[in-house]
Design a protein around this motif. Structure first.
Motif, PDB file in Angstrom:
ATOM      1  N   SER A 274       0.942  -1.025   0.054  1.00 28.28           N
ATOM      2  CA  SER A 274       0.228   0.023  -0.011  1.00 28.28           C
ATOM      3  C   SER A 274       0.784   1.142   0.008  1.00 28.28           C
ATOM      4  O   SER A 274       1.714   1.400   0.826  1.00 28.28           O
ATOM      5  CB  SER A 274      -0.994   0.001   1.199  1.00 28.28           C
ATOM      6  N   LEU A 276      -0.073   4.442   0.240  1.00 27.49           N
ATOM      7  CA  LEU A 276      -0.456   5.162   1.355  1.00 27.49           C
ATOM      8  C   LEU A 276       0.297   4.916   2.453  1.00 27.49           C
ATOM      9  O   LEU A 276       0.750   5.596   3.548  1.00 27.49           O
ATOM     10  CB  LEU A 276      -1.979   5.421   1.368  1.00 27.49           C
ATOM     11  N   GLY A 277       0.345   3.392   2.813  1.00 29.68           N
ATOM     12  CA  GLY A 277       0.960   2.823   3.983  1.00 29.68           C
ATOM     13  C   GLY A 277       2.474   3.247   3.883  1.00 29.68           C
ATOM     14  O   GLY A 277       2.899   3.566   5.183  1.00 29.68           O
ATOM     15  N   SER A 336      -2.216   1.495   6.825  1.00 29.04           N
ATOM     16  CA  SER A 336      -3.193   1.858   5.837  1.00 29.04           C
ATOM     17  C   SER A 336      -4.375   0.928   6.153  1.00 29.04           C
ATOM     18  O   SER A 336      -5.369   1.373   5.828  1.00 29.04           O
ATOM     19  CB  SER A 336      -2.493   1.599   4.639  1.00 29.04           C
TER      20      SER A 336
END
Lengths: 353, 296
Positions: A274, A276-277, A336
């Motif tokens: 991810s 965003l993670g 995330s």
């Protein structure tokens, strides 16, 4: 996954399904976020701008590493060696041979990519743990070479760079460095998202989930694995160039196995696979490092007789190790996943499901 | 020239004893649970400094110090297995690698907080520290004792795994956790036993290596220095760890003697890793490892 977007938003074709920004609200938030990001350095002082630049540099490495480890499933414990290759190539080309900085950065990324291919080659034969160990070996060999190639790298004495200037801008204050790092991280995060959501990214995921099945489906295993290594090492090399620009002083001890472990920890805390993670995980770990350091510094100033400086690094290490262990036990899918949970809870509230 | 070679061989074998001692502790855990314990070095470090606190600061007799250190390390082993590694059963391999690396950082942090300001310390002499000199060759007595301890420990492990009921249960869970469970072996209990053994082995390593030289943060790095040893010996093999310890010790010392003068020193630090890369490419499962065939 229907809960990641508001009710009524439908994907009618594949092109819509892979769009990053889907609704007008998201457009608004994205633009507002970008504006806030670019105004922030003007308001904040040097300390925070330095901190932002540090987070951004780590983020670039972690974005690349997430493509390699989170998406493609190839464990690399040698990522800070790639950062070292990038940083030292830039430093040597710029400080010793007077190559213009953008060109030096480009060469640094290319040299990193070549090293990425070399390190990636054992992945043709090795998997999982054995591959991780071969990257550990690479880490130690690069660390040793930095000491040995004293004529180029300055060895243990380090390599100092003059203030970098290009396109008429001199990057000698924290403000300019912060702007440069924010711009780079936004562009590189967009590239990473682009790789992750298109053909290459899907091939990576297929290899991660089952490499034999992926090969049966017609994915060129060797080539795709090498592409993953090359991309992640280019990201690391670029981050290394920024590192050289930010600190203007390079030492082998800035690129140890410990740093590689922390890059992987950022990937795990944020959430594997991810992007965003990667952003959340980097911010979390770097902030934790900084908070324990600052908190301990004030504590040590209060009790100078009981506490020594070494304890500060000790507390920092212990808290980071503990945080990583707790994440692995209680939230192995990372921040995330937690963020997704919060979003869907918000959308469903007040109904539980 | 021939003396230099002989000296390199002797030093290599003695260094190999230390490597074998460290590698055995890691191999025991790997063969039974598939986890490479990167925290082994940190446990060696904690064990050595704890022993030093008991013997130098508290002034307890030697046997009591060794006993208390072993008990502490056994407690660490149980705690690690129960709190940290058991929740990860069935998770991908990266989770266990990162867990042991995180634990290693955690223990390193504890070391720095508690003992960091002490710097390098040394135990009071309870092992002979002299040298035997045969012709041109010097043999360190303390290192010889470490080597003998490594061999004795290997013999003890072999007897334990081959001839006792508990040892045979450990062998059974090495083959397969689910099959062992289905014939009535309590896999969790055996796993915590394995961690106890490995952590006690680590603490003993700390005491022995510390007694043969000095005690410092370098003990933590031992775990990375033995990676080539473990891969060469095969990750699952305890005997392989000992044999490979000798081979890597020899490679290191011979390259230190013959290649260092050519490139100007320091080559012995990377020689094991270059050797590791060659082993990984030529024979990834090592000399005595189990070649597992993957089924789809």
């Amino acid at each position: 996954m229907g809960l990641t977007v508001p009710a009524g938003v439908r994907d009618e074709n594949y092109r819509q399904a892979i769009t990053i920004v889907k609704t007008k609200t998201q457009w608004g938030l994205a633009i507002a976020g970008l504006i806030a990001l670019f105004i922030a350095p003007l308001i904040l002082d040097d300390y925070f701008n330095n901190f932002i630049a540090l987070i951004c540099i780590n983020m670039i490495v972690v974005l690349g590493l997430n493509l390699l480890t989170g998406y493609c499933g190839q464990i690399s414990l040698g990522q800070s060696a790639f950062v070292a290759v990038g940083a030292y190539s830039t430093g040597v080309l710029y400080a010793k041979y007077g190559v213009p900085f953008p060109l030096a950065t480009f060469f640094a990324a290319m040299i990193s990519a070549v090293f990425g291919i070399i390190v990636g080659l054992p992945s043709v034969r090795l998997k999982g743990f054995y591959l991780a160990l071969s990257t550990v070996a690479f880490q130690f060999i690069v660390y040793w070479l930095l000491f040995k190639a004293e004529a180029l790298t300055g060895g243990g004495y380090g390599l100092a760079l003059p203030a970098v200037s290009f396109f008429g801008i001199t990057f000698d204050t924290r403000l300019e460095v912060a702007y440069l790092s924010i711009t780079s991280v936004v562009i590189l995060a967009y590239f990473a998202k682009g790789i992750a959501r298109t053909r290459a990214g899907r091939a990576f995921i297929a290899i991660r989930d089952n490499d034999l099945a992926a090969e049966v489906m017609g994915i060129a295993l060797t080539r795709t694995k090498l592409i993953a290594f090359v991309i992640s090492s280019i990201y690391a090399g670029f981050a290394g160039a920024l590192y050289a620009l930010l600190f203007r002083f390079l030492m082998p001890d800035l690129f140890t196995l410990g740093h590689s472990v922390w890059y992987l920890a950022m990937v795990i805390v944020g959430g594997m696979g991810s992007l965003l993670g990667s952003i959340l995980g980097t911010v979390f770990i770097v902030c934790l490092q900084e908070i324990t350091r600052v908190w301990f510094a004030s504590l040590a100033a209060a009790f100078p007789t009981v506490l020594s400086v070494g304890m500060g690094t000790g507390i920092s290490h212990a808290s980071l190790g503990l945080a990583l262990a707790l994440f692995l036990i209680f939230e192995p899918r990372g921040l995330s996943h937690r963020w997704e949970t919060i979003k869907s809870t918000y959308r469903l509230w007040p109904f539980s499901y | 020239m021939i003396e230099a070679l002989l000296q390199a061989i002797v030093s290599g074998l003695l260094a190999g004893g230390i490597y074998g001692l460290v590698a055995m502790g890691i191999a025991i855990i790997y063969r039974s649970s598939g986890i490479f314990n990167f925290a082994h070095g940190a446990i060696i470090l904690i064990g050595a400094y704890f022993f030093w606190t008991l013997i130098s600061l508290a002034g307890l007799p030697l046997w009591a110090c060794i006993l208390i250190t072993l008990l502490l390390s056994a407690a660490i082993g149980v705690a690690l297995e129960y709190l940290a590694l058991r929740p990860l059963l069935g998770q991908p391999i990266l989770a266990s690698i990162m867990m042991t690396l995180g634990l290693s950082m955690f223990f390193l942090g504890i070391y720095q907080v508690v003992w960091g300001h002490r710097g390098i310390v040394s135990f009071p002499n309870f092992m002979p520290m002299g040298h035997w000199i045969i012709g041109e060759i010097t043999i360190g007595q303390a290192n010889t004792w470490v080597l003998i301890a490594a061999i004795v420990l290997f013999v003890l492990f072999t007897i334990f795994f081959k001839f006792t009921s508990t040892g045979k249960q450990v062998q059974a869970i090495c083959e397969s956790h689910s099959i062992a469970q289905s014939v009535g072996i309590d896999v969790k209990r055996v796993l915590s036993l394995v961690w106890i053994i490995a952590c006690m082995c680590a603490a003993l390593t700390g005491v022995l290596v510390g007694a043969s030289g000095s005690v410092g943060i370098y003990l933590n790095e031992l775990v990375f220095m033995v990676i080539p040893v473990i891969i060469l010996g095969g990750l699952e093999s305890i005997g392989g760890a000992l044999v490979a310890g000798f081979i890597v010790g020899l490679v290191e010392m011979i390259s230190a003697t013959f290649i260092d003068p050519i490139i100007g020193g320091g080559f012995r630090q990377v020689a094991p890793y270059l050797f590791l890369l060659i082993v990984l490419i030529v024979k990834p499962y090592g000399l005595f490892g189990w070649e597992r065939i993957e089924r789809i």
